[in-house]
Design an enzyme around this catalytic site. Structure first.
Site, PDB file in Angstrom:
ATOM      1  N   LEU A  64     -33.490  61.632 -11.306  1.00 25.71           N
ATOM      2  CA  LEU A  64     -34.588  60.273 -11.722  1.00 25.71           C
ATOM      3  C   LEU A  64     -35.392  61.108 -11.882  1.00 25.71           C
ATOM      4  CD1 LEU A  64     -34.635  58.054  -8.236  1.00 25.71           C
ATOM      5  CD2 LEU A  64     -34.140  57.578 -10.527  1.00 25.71           C
ATOM      6  N   HIS A  65     -35.803  62.646 -12.728  1.00 25.61           N
ATOM      7  CA  HIS A  65     -36.427  62.892 -13.387  1.00 25.61           C
ATOM      8  C   HIS A  65     -38.303  62.075 -13.886  1.00 25.61           C
ATOM      9  CE1 HIS A  65     -33.737  66.606 -14.797  1.00 25.61           C
ATOM     10  NE2 HIS A  65     -33.549  65.675 -15.596  1.00 25.61           N
TER      11      HIS A  65
END
Length: 306
Positions: A231-232
């Protein structure tokens, strides 16, 4: 509601972050930057994704190249040639107002209220504080997805030492991280631990998110052996929603700007005396090095499914 500006080189995980932010914060604008795509494509993507997701937000065009390094080409393997997984024909144009002027004017219009959320290279933020250093004490805070400090082996995704956003413009990153404002950094140390699987994306039942993430997930399946994505960039929004999900340390941060470790982020790990200390006199910033990945992921899925 907290006022935020998102500075983005909008690719797939950027888009997830924008959609998440729109449900929780007063999104004042999207300022675009080169990175996952060229800046013109970032403008088109920001317009297109906002329209598809019914997010009413103004779009601005930022810097097209790093402060000191020559420009290079985007890596299309993860995000596709258009940055949004090549899932749609994008009819939007790349015309937009000046991102740097928007950042400066908005911070001055709402002193102490605006949080800058940077999920791409930091060239726009560096340019803004170079042109108008008086905005530094007026910013409520800066939240950045970038960097890597080696916790649990998470030390880089471009080279063994550096993360993509910092690597794209290390000179800008060093300026932003050493400025006298409050920064929270979400590095690979935590973002690599929050993985959204294909079934979980489909569980959200958001067709646009499913469509644009398909290329990313296929890349992960071939490269990493699982159908999913980190998901950074979304973790910047997660941090603003609930900082208690994260474990942090505080230290000044520097960025290596040349040599084989170009783009490496460093923080002070010893207080032993040294002849030359590049951290002297710098403000301590907040670095996230641990995360409750299940809580972060559960809240994201719940929010996006609502």
């Amino acid at each position: 509601m907290r006022k935020i500006i998102i500075d983005t080189d909008i690719g797939v995980d950027d888009a997830f972050a924008i959609a998440y932010a729109a449900k929780h914060f007063d999104l004042l604008g999207l300022t675009t930057i080169f990175g996952n795509v060229q800046v013109g494509q970032a403008v088109k993507n920001a317009k297109f994704f906002s329209q598809k997701m019914h997010i009413d937000v103004p779009i601005f065009r930022g810097c097209s190249r790093p402060l000191a390094l020559p420009p290079d080409h985007p890596n299309v393997a993860v995000h596709g040639a258009d940055g949004l997984g090549d899932a749609y024909d994008n009819p939007c144009d790349d015309h937009a107002g000046d991102a740097i002027r928007f950042i400066i004017d908005t911070v001055k219009a709402f002193p102490g209220e605006v949080t800058l959320v940077a999920i791409g290279p930091l060239t726009n933020l560096a340019t803004a504080i170079n042109l108008a250093p008086e905005i530094i004490p007026l910013v409520n805070g800066v939240v950045i997805m970038g960097g890597a400090f080696g916790t649990d082996g998470n030390s880089g995704n471009v080279t063994p030492h550096c993360e993509f956003n910092i690597w794209k413009d290390p000179h800008a990153a060093d300026q932003v991280l050493t400025a006298n404002w409050s920064v929270t950094l979400l590095p690979l140390d935590v973002t690599h631990k929050v993985l959204l699987l294909g079934d979980e994306v489909r569980q959200i039942n958001q067709q646009v998110l499913s469509d644009i993430s398909r290329n990313y997930m296929n890349y992960s399946l071939k490269r990493e052996g699982f159908e999913g994505m980190a998901l950074h960039d979304t973790l910047t929004i997660s941090w603003l929603i609930n900082p208690q999900w994260y474990t942090t340390v505080e230290s000044p941060v520097r960025v290596v700007t040349e040599g084989i470790t170009r783009g490496q982020t460093l923080y002070r790990q010893t207080h032993l005396g040294s002849r030359f200390n590049p951290f002297d006199g710098l403000k301590a910033q907040r670095l996230c090095i641990g995360v409750d990945s299940e809580a972060v992921k559960a809240h994201f899925i719940q929010s996006m499914s609502a």
